[in-house]
Design a protein around this motif. Structure first.
Motif, PDB file in Angstrom:
ATOM      1  N   GLU A   1      19.531  -3.696  -9.499  1.00 21.43           N
ATOM      2  CA  GLU A   1      19.102  -2.631  -8.601  1.00 21.43           C
ATOM      3  C   GLU A   1      17.580  -2.561  -8.496  1.00 21.43           C
ATOM      4  O   GLU A   1      17.028  -2.352  -7.411  1.00 21.43           O
ATOM      5  N   LEU A   2      16.899  -2.745  -9.625  1.00 23.35           N
ATOM      6  CA  LEU A   2      15.442  -2.600  -9.628  1.00 23.35           C
ATOM      7  C   LEU A   2      14.726  -3.737  -8.928  1.00 23.35           C
ATOM      8  O   LEU A   2      13.595  -3.582  -8.478  1.00 23.35           O
ATOM      9  N   VAL A   3      15.381  -4.895  -8.830  1.00 21.93           N
ATOM     10  CA  VAL A   3      14.779  -5.962  -8.041  1.00 21.93           C
ATOM     11  C   VAL A   3      15.403  -6.036  -6.653  1.00 21.93           C
ATOM     12  O   VAL A   3      15.095  -6.926  -5.867  1.00 21.93           O
ATOM     13  N   GLY A   4      16.281  -5.085  -6.351  1.00 22.68           N
ATOM     14  CA  GLY A   4      16.918  -5.034  -5.052  1.00 22.68           C
ATOM     15  C   GLY A   4      16.139  -4.142  -4.102  1.00 22.68           C
ATOM     16  O   GLY A   4      15.688  -3.065  -4.459  1.00 22.68           O
ATOM     17  N   GLU A   5      15.961  -4.609  -2.900  1.00 20.29           N
ATOM     18  CA  GLU A   5      15.280  -3.868  -1.851  1.00 20.29           C
ATOM     19  C   GLU A   5      13.907  -3.371  -2.317  1.00 20.29           C
ATOM     20  O   GLU A   5      13.507  -2.241  -2.038  1.00 20.29           O
ATOM     21  N   THR A   6      13.210  -4.214  -3.044  1.00 18.79           N
ATOM     22  CA  THR A   6      11.850  -3.902  -3.486  1.00 18.79           C
ATOM     23  C   THR A   6      10.968  -5.132  -3.311  1.00 18.79           C
ATOM     24  O   THR A   6      11.449  -6.239  -3.093  1.00 18.79           O
ATOM     25  N   ILE A   7       9.683  -4.913  -3.434  1.00 14.70           N
ATOM     26  CA  ILE A   7       8.707  -5.985  -3.602  1.00 14.70           C
ATOM     27  C   ILE A   7       7.863  -5.594  -4.805  1.00 14.70           C
ATOM     28  O   ILE A   7       7.475  -4.434  -4.949  1.00 14.70           O
ATOM     29  N   MET A   8       7.616  -6.546  -5.680  1.00 16.06           N
ATOM     30  CA  MET A   8       6.852  -6.282  -6.890  1.00 16.06           C
ATOM     31  C   MET A   8       6.001  -7.499  -7.227  1.00 16.06           C
ATOM     32  O   MET A   8       6.225  -8.590  -6.695  1.00 16.06           O
ATOM     33  N   PRO A   9       5.012  -7.348  -8.111  1.00 13.78           N
ATOM     34  CA  PRO A   9       4.226  -8.516  -8.526  1.00 13.78           C
ATOM     35  C   PRO A   9       5.113  -9.583  -9.162  1.00 13.78           C
ATOM     36  O   PRO A   9       6.074  -9.264  -9.868  1.00 13.78           O
ATOM     37  N   PRO A  10       4.823 -10.862  -8.924  1.00 18.95           N
ATOM     38  CA  PRO A  10       5.642 -11.937  -9.482  1.00 18.95           C
ATOM     39  C   PRO A  10       5.802 -11.872 -10.995  1.00 18.95           C
ATOM     40  O   PRO A  10       6.868 -12.218 -11.514  1.00 18.95           O
TER      41      PRO A  10
ATOM     42  N   LYS B   1       0.831  -1.203   0.000  1.00 18.81           N
ATOM     43  CA  LYS B   1       0.000   0.000   0.000  1.00 18.81           C
ATOM     44  C   LYS B   1       0.868   1.255   0.000  1.00 18.81           C
ATOM     45  O   LYS B   1       2.012   1.245   0.443  1.00 18.81           O
ATOM     46  N   HIS B   2       0.276   2.346  -0.451  1.00 25.40           N
ATOM     47  CA  HIS B   2       1.019   3.590  -0.612  1.00 25.40           C
ATOM     48  C   HIS B   2       1.635   4.086   0.690  1.00 25.40           C
ATOM     49  O   HIS B   2       2.727   4.635   0.693  1.00 25.40           O
TER      50      HIS B   2
ATOM     51  N   ARG C   1      13.445   5.607  -8.042  1.00 21.67           N
ATOM     52  CA  ARG C   1      12.708   5.337  -6.789  1.00 21.67           C
ATOM     53  C   ARG C   1      11.608   4.344  -7.113  1.00 21.67           C
ATOM     54  O   ARG C   1      10.451   4.702  -7.300  1.00 21.67           O
ATOM     55  N   PRO C   2      11.966   3.072  -7.201  1.00 24.07           N
ATOM     56  CA  PRO C   2      11.027   2.063  -7.710  1.00 24.07           C
ATOM     57  C   PRO C   2      10.031   1.592  -6.657  1.00 24.07           C
ATOM     58  O   PRO C   2      10.266   0.653  -5.917  1.00 24.07           O
ATOM     59  N   THR C   3       8.887   2.240  -6.605  1.00 28.54           N
ATOM     60  CA  THR C   3       7.814   1.813  -5.712  1.00 28.54           C
ATOM     61  C   THR C   3       7.106   0.586  -6.279  1.00 28.54           C
ATOM     62  O   THR C   3       7.245   0.259  -7.465  1.00 28.54           O
ATOM     63  N   TYR C   4       6.345  -0.084  -5.432  1.00 28.88           N
ATOM     64  CA  TYR C   4       5.564  -1.235  -5.888  1.00 28.88           C
ATOM     65  C   TYR C   4       4.652  -0.832  -7.053  1.00 28.88           C
ATOM     66  O   TYR C   4       4.554  -1.541  -8.057  1.00 28.88           O
TER      67      TYR C   4
ATOM     68  N   MET D   1      11.859   1.639   2.672  1.00 25.50           N
ATOM     69  CA  MET D   1      11.652   2.373   1.426  1.00 25.50           C
ATOM     70  C   MET D   1      10.227   2.907   1.357  1.00 25.50           C
ATOM     71  O   MET D   1       9.263   2.135   1.385  1.00 25.50           O
ATOM     72  N   ALA D   2      10.091   4.224   1.247  1.00 27.79           N
ATOM     73  CA  ALA D   2       8.780   4.856   1.174  1.00 27.79           C
ATOM     74  C   ALA D   2       8.076   4.484  -0.125  1.00 27.79           C
ATOM     75  O   ALA D   2       8.705   4.363  -1.180  1.00 27.79           O
TER      76      ALA D   2
END
Length: 310
Positions: free
Chosen positions: A202-211, A85-86, A160-163, A119-120
């Motif tokens: 980097e873009l898959v580092g320290e992030t969560i994203m859809p599979p 969530k945001h 700043r790659p947010t979900y 990460m915001a």
């Protein structure tokens, strides 16, 4: 060969940030995967540069990794995941060692220490992009929760790659690769292919994203020439695994992404300087290593999740 620019590629946590963050940022980027895409889903058998790609189009001739990565995509899409969530924060805890040498000087690998980041996920441009806490020998302001700020607002995007932003990217690997080639900044002395390979990490580092997006990133990585497998590699926590790697002659650097040999879960990463000017042929110098220990979502920055989580 001067490869110091690539050697100290800024971490995604620090776009335009003040000097307080420059110490941690100089080391290896944490090349990691979303936990939701890892449990029993990932097989990483990239071949040794027998495919070709065209930076402008992302066109590719299939290599032996293609079938495996297609199976990864199918498995990843079947995994349940909860969107971030945001108002929440992506929390990652890791063990890391970074290059603490001077900008153009020799590598000085600092002590292994604990690193926590929040990460915001705000959809609007923000000046405070996250928070960091480091604990251990030699860390600046140990145990202090430090806001990571920018001199101007940073929108959600490649820096700043947010979900939400990651979820908006194309899941077709060719389209994704074209987008990455068009938006990735190439550092002096670095090849375009290595810049994009590093950016994927980097873009898959320290992030969560859809599979589905995770699968697309790894399908895209398989299309970059020179990606190969290492049968035994070790992360910062001493865990052995297999690694996907790419060495770049232009910048005399090599990145490794390490995975558990049995579960195939992501473990961590290593980055090296290879034989450049003044180095013996075949020599390598480790300048950063990490081990991802925890990854989850929390509601408050500075909040550590319960030990039973994940």
């Amino acid at each position: 060969m001067n490869n110091s620019a690539h050697r100290r590629r800024p971490h995604l946590l620090y776009p335009g940030s003040p000097d307080i963050t420059s110490g941690p940022a100089r080391g290896v980027a944490l090349l990691s995967l979303p936990a939701t895409a890892l449990a029993g889903a990932l097989v990483f058998t990239l071949s040794g540069g027998d495919g070709t790609s065209t930076p402008a189009t992302g066109a590719h001739q299939p290599n032996s990794a293609s079938a495996t990565l297609n199976r990864i995509a199918v498995a990843a899409k079947a995994i349940d995941e909860t969107p971030v969530k945001h108002g929440q924060y992506v929390y990652v805890e890791s063990l890391t060692r970074s290059d603490e040498g001077t900008f153009n000087g020799p590598v000085y690998l600092g002590a292994l220490h604990r690193r926590q980041v929040w990460m915001a996920q705000d959809p609007a441009a923000v000046t405070w992009t996250g928070w960091i806490r480091e604990t251990g020998k030699g860390t600046p302001m140990p145990r202090e929760l430090i806001p990571v700020a920018s001199s101007s607002p940073v929108p959600a995007g490649i820096d700043r790659p947010t979900y939400r932003w990651l979820a908006s990217l194309p899941t077709d690997p060719d389209k994704l690769l074209t987008l990455l080639y068009s938006r990735t900044r190439v550092f002096e002395g670095e090849s375009e292919e290595q810049a994009v390979f590093s950016k994927i990490g980097e873009l898959v580092g320290e992030t969560i994203m859809p599979p589905a997006n995770t699968a697309a990133f790894y399908r895209a990585a398989a299309k970059i020439p020179g990606v190969r497998e290492i049968p035994d590699a070790v992360d910062a926590a001493g865990r052995h695994g297999i690694a996907g790697t790419r060495e770049d002659a232009s910048s005399a650097t090599r990145d490794e992404w390490i995975f558990d040999k049995d579960s195939l879960a992501f473990l961590g990463s290593r980055s090296y300087m290879t034989n450049g000017a003044g180095k013996e042929a075949g020599s390598v110098t480790l300048f950063g290593t990490s081990a991802i220990m925890r990854r989850t979502v929390v509601d408050q920055h500075g909040e550590a999740p319960a030990k039973t989580d994940g």
